[in-house]
Design a protein around this motif. Structure first.
Motif, mmCIF file in Angstrom:
data_model
loop_
_atom_site.group_PDB
_atom_site.id
_atom_site.type_symbol
_atom_site.label_atom_id
_atom_site.label_comp_id
_atom_site.label_asym_id
_atom_site.label_seq_id
_atom_site.Cartn_x
_atom_site.Cartn_y
_atom_site.Cartn_z
ATOM 1 N N ARG A 37 0.845 -1.191 0.000
ATOM 2 C CA ARG A 37 0.000 0.000 0.000
ATOM 3 C C ARG A 37 0.882 1.242 0.000
ATOM 4 N NH1 ARG A 37 -2.575 -0.488 6.133
ATOM 5 N NH2 ARG A 37 -0.667 0.077 7.288
ATOM 6 N N GLN A 38 0.298 2.321 -0.480
ATOM 7 C CA GLN A 38 1.022 3.580 -0.527
ATOM 8 C C GLN A 38 0.089 4.716 -0.166
ATOM 9 O OE1 GLN A 38 3.051 4.324 -4.252
ATOM 10 N NE2 GLN A 38 4.451 5.748 -3.266
ATOM 11 N N ALA A 39 0.408 5.379 0.917
ATOM 12 C CA ALA A 39 -0.346 6.548 1.353
ATOM 13 C C ALA A 39 0.268 7.796 0.721
ATOM 14 C CB ALA A 39 -0.319 6.640 2.867
ATOM 15 N N PRO A 40 -0.496 8.873 0.623
ATOM 16 C CA PRO A 40 0.029 10.107 0.021
ATOM 17 C C PRO A 40 1.292 10.587 0.729
ATOM 18 C CG PRO A 40 -2.341 10.259 0.279
ATOM 19 C CD PRO A 40 -1.928 9.001 0.970
ATOM 20 N N GLY A 41 2.319 10.855 -0.049
ATOM 21 C CA GLY A 41 3.549 11.371 0.503
ATOM 22 C C GLY A 41 4.445 10.339 1.160
ATOM 23 N N LYS A 42 4.044 9.079 1.081
ATOM 24 C CA LYS A 42 4.833 8.014 1.707
ATOM 25 C C LYS A 42 5.273 6.994 0.680
ATOM 26 C CE LYS A 42 2.758 8.364 6.293
ATOM 27 N NZ LYS A 42 2.152 7.601 7.420
ATOM 28 N N GLU A 43 6.269 6.208 1.064
ATOM 29 C CA GLU A 43 6.737 5.147 0.188
ATOM 30 C C GLU A 43 5.763 3.965 0.222
ATOM 31 O OE1 GLU A 43 11.557 5.908 0.444
ATOM 32 O OE2 GLU A 43 10.693 4.039 1.170
ATOM 33 N N ARG A 44 5.813 3.198 -0.823
ATOM 34 C CA ARG A 44 5.004 1.985 -0.876
ATOM 35 C C ARG A 44 5.519 1.010 0.178
ATOM 36 N NH1 ARG A 44 3.421 -0.150 -6.759
ATOM 37 N NH2 ARG A 44 2.990 2.101 -6.807
ATOM 38 N N GLU A 45 4.605 0.428 0.938
ATOM 39 C CA GLU A 45 5.018 -0.451 2.023
ATOM 40 C C GLU A 45 4.338 -1.808 1.929
ATOM 41 O OE1 GLU A 45 3.936 1.213 5.805
ATOM 42 O OE2 GLU A 45 1.787 0.987 5.455
ATOM 43 N N PHE A 46 5.031 -2.788 2.451
ATOM 44 C CA PHE A 46 4.542 -4.153 2.469
ATOM 45 C C PHE A 46 3.342 -4.271 3.402
ATOM 46 C CE2 PHE A 46 4.591 -8.668 2.472
ATOM 47 C CZ PHE A 46 4.391 -9.065 3.781
ATOM 48 N N VAL A 47 2.351 -5.073 2.985
ATOM 49 C CA VAL A 47 1.182 -5.342 3.814
ATOM 50 C C VAL A 47 1.082 -6.830 4.150
ATOM 51 C CG1 VAL A 47 -1.337 -5.269 3.943
ATOM 52 C CG2 VAL A 47 -0.093 -3.388 2.860
ATOM 53 N N ALA A 48 1.035 -7.666 3.133
ATOM 54 C CA ALA A 48 0.868 -9.105 3.352
ATOM 55 C C ALA A 48 1.303 -9.845 2.099
ATOM 56 C CB ALA A 48 -0.586 -9.436 3.685
ATOM 57 N N ALA A 49 1.694 -11.102 2.274
ATOM 58 C CA ALA A 49 2.114 -11.885 1.120
ATOM 59 C C ALA A 49 2.165 -13.363 1.466
ATOM 60 C CB ALA A 49 3.486 -11.427 0.618
ATOM 61 N N PHE A 50 2.157 -14.162 0.410
ATOM 62 C CA PHE A 50 2.399 -15.591 0.543
ATOM 63 C C PHE A 50 3.878 -15.866 0.363
ATOM 64 C CE2 PHE A 50 -1.676 -17.522 0.940
ATOM 65 C CZ PHE A 50 -2.563 -16.679 0.303
ATOM 66 N N SER A 51 4.333 -16.926 1.004
ATOM 67 C CA SER A 51 5.687 -17.399 0.760
ATOM 68 C C SER A 51 5.739 -18.075 -0.599
ATOM 69 C CB SER A 51 6.114 -18.373 1.850
ATOM 70 O OG SER A 51 5.309 -19.542 1.780
#
Length: 122
Positions: A37-51
């Protein structure tokens, strides 16, 4: 590989949403899917994933216990069930697919969807 994300919207704090990401073009099961996810003015960040193997899952600390990633291989679709939403969860959410590499970093992911907006009001 094409990824199409949908399901975003406006929700009140404490509410829930389910995001979907439909995958086409390659064998779905060959890739490990994730959400960022990426909020305004912020870097894209990890949320969830499969191995990459064995179906294990990873979550950012900020969403652990509230978000659940799942997949339906028959439908070539990955989901992100979000509950107990907070205003700080407001962002554009992206699904992504990777063949190898670290689950947490954007550069590991080879394909990205177009993003879907999630807005949580207080």
């Amino acid at each position: 590989v094409q990824l199409q994300a949908c399901g975003g919207g406006l929700v009140q704090a404490g509410g829930y949403l389910r995001l979907s990401c439909a995958v086409s073009g390659r064998t779905f099961s060959n890739y490990a899917m994730g959400w960022f996810r990426q909020a305004p003015g912020k870097e894209r960040e990890f949320v969830a994933a499969f191995s990459l193997s064995a179906g294990g899952t990873y979550y950012a600390d900020s969403v652990k216990g509230r978000f659940t990633i799942s997949r339906d291989n028959a439908k070539n679709t990955v989901y992100l069930q979000m509950s107990s939403l907070k205003p700080e969860d407001t962002a554009v959410y992206y699904c992504a697919a990777r063949y190898q590499g670290s689950v947490y970093v954007t550069r590991s992911y080879d394909y990205w969807g177009q993003g879907t907006q999630v807005t949580v009001s207080s």
